[in-house]
Write an enzyme that holds these catalytic residues in place. Structure first.
Site, PDB file in Angstrom:
ATOM      1  N   ASP A  13      22.053  63.618  -4.429  1.00  0.00           N
ATOM      2  CA  ASP A  13      20.682  64.143  -4.259  1.00  0.00           C
ATOM      3  C   ASP A  13      20.604  65.207  -3.177  1.00  0.00           C
ATOM      4  OD1 ASP A  13      19.861  62.181  -6.147  1.00  0.00           O
ATOM      5  OD2 ASP A  13      19.855  60.707  -4.533  1.00  0.00           O
ATOM      6  N   GLY A  40      21.487  62.908 -11.843  1.00  0.00           N
ATOM      7  CA  GLY A  40      20.200  63.480 -12.235  1.00  0.00           C
ATOM      8  C   GLY A  40      20.084  64.839 -11.592  1.00  0.00           C
ATOM      9  N   HIS A  41      20.190  65.888 -12.391  1.00  0.00           N
ATOM     10  CA  HIS A  41      20.091  67.234 -11.846  1.00  0.00           C
ATOM     11  C   HIS A  41      18.810  67.893 -12.346  1.00  0.00           C
ATOM     12  CE1 HIS A  41      24.708  67.510 -10.997  1.00  0.00           C
ATOM     13  NE2 HIS A  41      24.072  66.636 -10.260  1.00  0.00           N
ATOM     14  N   GLN A 223      26.850  62.975  -7.931  1.00  0.00           N
ATOM     15  CA  GLN A 223      26.812  62.040  -6.783  1.00  0.00           C
ATOM     16  C   GLN A 223      27.308  62.757  -5.516  1.00  0.00           C
ATOM     17  OE1 GLN A 223      28.589  60.467  -9.800  1.00  0.00           O
ATOM     18  NE2 GLN A 223      26.495  60.301 -10.466  1.00  0.00           N
TER      19      GLN A 223
HETATM   20  P1  IMP Z   1      26.183  53.586 -10.250  1.00  0.00           P
HETATM   21  O1  IMP Z   1      26.820  54.933 -10.192  1.00  0.00           O
HETATM   22  O2  IMP Z   1      25.057  53.521 -11.252  1.00  0.00           O
HETATM   23  O3  IMP Z   1      27.183  52.486 -10.438  1.00  0.00           O
HETATM   24  O4  IMP Z   1      25.491  53.301  -8.835  1.00  0.00           O
HETATM   25  C1  IMP Z   1      26.255  53.077  -7.661  1.00  0.00           C
HETATM   26  C2  IMP Z   1      25.586  53.697  -6.450  1.00  0.00           C
HETATM   27  O5  IMP Z   1      25.572  55.117  -6.578  1.00  0.00           O
HETATM   28  C3  IMP Z   1      24.113  53.327  -6.264  1.00  0.00           C
HETATM   29  O6  IMP Z   1      23.830  53.272  -4.882  1.00  0.00           O
HETATM   30  C4  IMP Z   1      23.355  54.476  -6.889  1.00  0.00           C
HETATM   31  O7  IMP Z   1      22.057  54.608  -6.361  1.00  0.00           O
HETATM   32  C5  IMP Z   1      24.250  55.624  -6.485  1.00  0.00           C
HETATM   33  N1  IMP Z   1      24.155  56.783  -7.392  1.00  0.00           N
HETATM   34  C6  IMP Z   1      24.710  56.912  -8.605  1.00  0.00           C
HETATM   35  N2  IMP Z   1      24.453  58.117  -9.122  1.00  0.00           N
HETATM   36  C7  IMP Z   1      23.736  58.783  -8.205  1.00  0.00           C
HETATM   37  C8  IMP Z   1      23.208  60.119  -8.144  1.00  0.00           C
HETATM   38  O8  IMP Z   1      23.369  60.947  -9.041  1.00  0.00           O
HETATM   39  N3  IMP Z   1      22.525  60.440  -7.007  1.00  0.00           N
HETATM   40  C9  IMP Z   1      22.390  59.561  -5.980  1.00  0.00           C
HETATM   41  N4  IMP Z   1      22.874  58.325  -5.984  1.00  0.00           N
HETATM   42  C10 IMP Z   1      23.545  57.938  -7.099  1.00  0.00           C
END
Ligand code: IMP
Length: 429
Positions: A13, A40-41, A223
């Site tokens: 983010d 999420g972009h 991420q």
């Molecule tokens: P997962 O990727 O759904 O397994 O989530 C694992 C961790 O990564 C959690 O804390 C999510 O909130 C975080 N996370 C996953 N994708 C994103 C992203 O695109 N932006 C911010 N945090 C993310």
């Protein structure tokens, strides 16, 4: 002319969507190399807002795009997203999009497992996006994943599903989940195969031709480094490597093809989900950052936790990726703060640390050491040259550069595509 890899240098983010969109203009090919539709972009182009999760951001501008084998792909989510942007006038055709035929699939059983584990973990949950990302990567490294190419081979698909269900059957019984109907799963996958397979081909080969032709490639990370499975705040991380080194492996190119590594850094810090966050604010300042920065997740709509800029984490993240420069985003969110705090080190008991320790308890226990910087009252929003910025804002940026040991090459001053100050074009190396 260099290629460019964009990576998040905090907890995701950081505003990668806008920077990637801006760089896509200059790129000829855009590649996703890790993660999945947990990303999420948000791209704002004129009065249009595009929300992408799995598709590389270049599609919005009609740039050729590649989903590499480092990505885990939910084929239903992929087709939905293609339909969604299609309704906004962006036609994603097989000429435009390559899906690596060796990429692993996210199936409904992965989402089930993600949800069930999080529910069972209670206070120990990770706070995942619930998209099945972790379980899908587990099956990939466990050598039992269904991959894109299996959709073209019903016999292989059946064998894969049988093997996969032998594993998941035991897990599901332990979690009180109903048994998966393998026949129905196979039928569903074969039904969507004709829609997915036209995009499938060896991504490495497509990219090899691009590298040889000297086409400008943008590697689009998702991420952030503090969510990297090795280098992040483990176990509160995602299940892929999010660092620049992964761009080569997850796309299928040599490391030299990656080129200029651009770290995306927000002028303050946020995170979604659970886990340590040394500079987190629970006061009026934190509330104000969240409000001014509209800090709600693109994918899950969750409110993001907010805190002061942490130079220790960013310096570490940039070092791990060998970043050549930084795109600093959301400076305008800091407009109007009287004083700004920047974390320059951690106190852990009697020790002063210049990095984030690896241990879980130590990560939770570190206390930030702050430097106080003067804020500014004027607006920086929409600034397109350094002269447009108040002196205190320029001073803030310069101090961050010193602390993170990397130059700011792009400064983004609003969500609008053209509101940037360009110091150095990363594609020029
Ligand atoms: P997962 O990727 O759904 O397994 O989530 C694992 C961790 O990564 C959690 O804390 C999510 O909130 C975080 N996370 C996953 N994708 C994103 C992203 O695109 N932006 C911010 N945090 C993310």
């Amino acid at each position: 002319m260099a290629n460019v890899a964009v990576i998040g240098a905090q907890w995701g983010d950081e505003g990668k969507g806008k920077v990637v969109d801006w760089l896509s203009n200059r790129a000829e090919v855009v590649v996703r190399f890790q993660g999945g539709h947990n990303a999420g972009h948000t791209l704002v182009v004129g009065d249009r807002v595009y929300k992408l999760s799995l598709l590389p951001s270049g599609v919005v501008q009609g740039k050729r795009s590649v989903i590499g084998s480092g990505v885990v792909v939910d084929p239903w989510a992929l087709l939905d997203e293609i339909a969604r942007v299609g309704a906004q006038g962006v036609a994603v055709t097989p000429d435009l999009l390559t899906l690596a035929d060796n990429a692993s699939l996210i199936l409904p059983l992965h989402r089930d497992l993600d949800g069930a584990r999080e529910a069972q973990a209670g206070a120990g949950r990770i706070g995942t996006t619930g998209r099945g990302i972790g379980p899908a990567y587990e099956d990939k490294v466990g050598r039992r994943a269904v991959r894109v190419a299996d959709l073209a081979d019903p016999q292989a698909l059946e064998a894969r599903i049988t093997r996969l269900l032998a594993h998941h059957g035991a897990l599901r019984r332990g979690l009180d989940l109903p048994e998966v109907d393998g026949e129905a799963l196979k039928r569903d996958l074969l039904e969507l195969a004709p829609k997915v397979l036209p995009f499938a081909r060896p991504a490495w080969r497509v990219l090899q031709a691009d590298v040889r032709a000297g086409r400008r490639i943008l590697f689009e990370g998702a991420q952030g480094t503090l969510l990297d499975v090795d280098h992040g705040t483990y176990p509160y991380v995602t299940s892929s490597n999010t660092v620049a080194g992964q761009a080569a492996a997850g796309a299928g190119v040599g490391p030299e093809a990656v080129g200029f590594v651009l770290g995306i850094v927000k002028a303050y810090t946020t995170r979604v989900g659970e886990g340590p966050f040394p500079t987190e604010l629970f006061d009026e300042n934190g509330r104000r950052l969240g409000e001014r920065g509209r800090e709600f997740g693109t994918v899950t709509g969750r409110q993001r936790r907010c805190g002061w800029f942490d130079a220790v984490l960013v310096r570490q993240a940039l070092a791990i990726s060998g970043a050549h420069g930084v795109a600093l985003t959301k400076l305008d969110v800091l407009d109007g703060f009287e004083r700004l705090m920047v974390c320059t080190g951690y106190r852990l008991g009697p020790d002063l640390l210049d990095h984030l320790p690896a241990g879980m308890s130590a990560q939770a226990a570190v206390e930030p050491v702050y430097e106080v910087l003067e804020g500014w009252g004027e607006s920086t929003a929409g600034g397109r040259s350094w002269r447009d910025l108040p002196a205190a804002a320029v001073k803030y940026v310069r101090r961050l550069e010193e602390l993170i040991e990397a130059p700011v090459v792009i400064l983004s001053t609003s969500p609008e595509r053209d509101d940037v100050i360009l110091v150095r074009d990363p594609f020029q190396g």
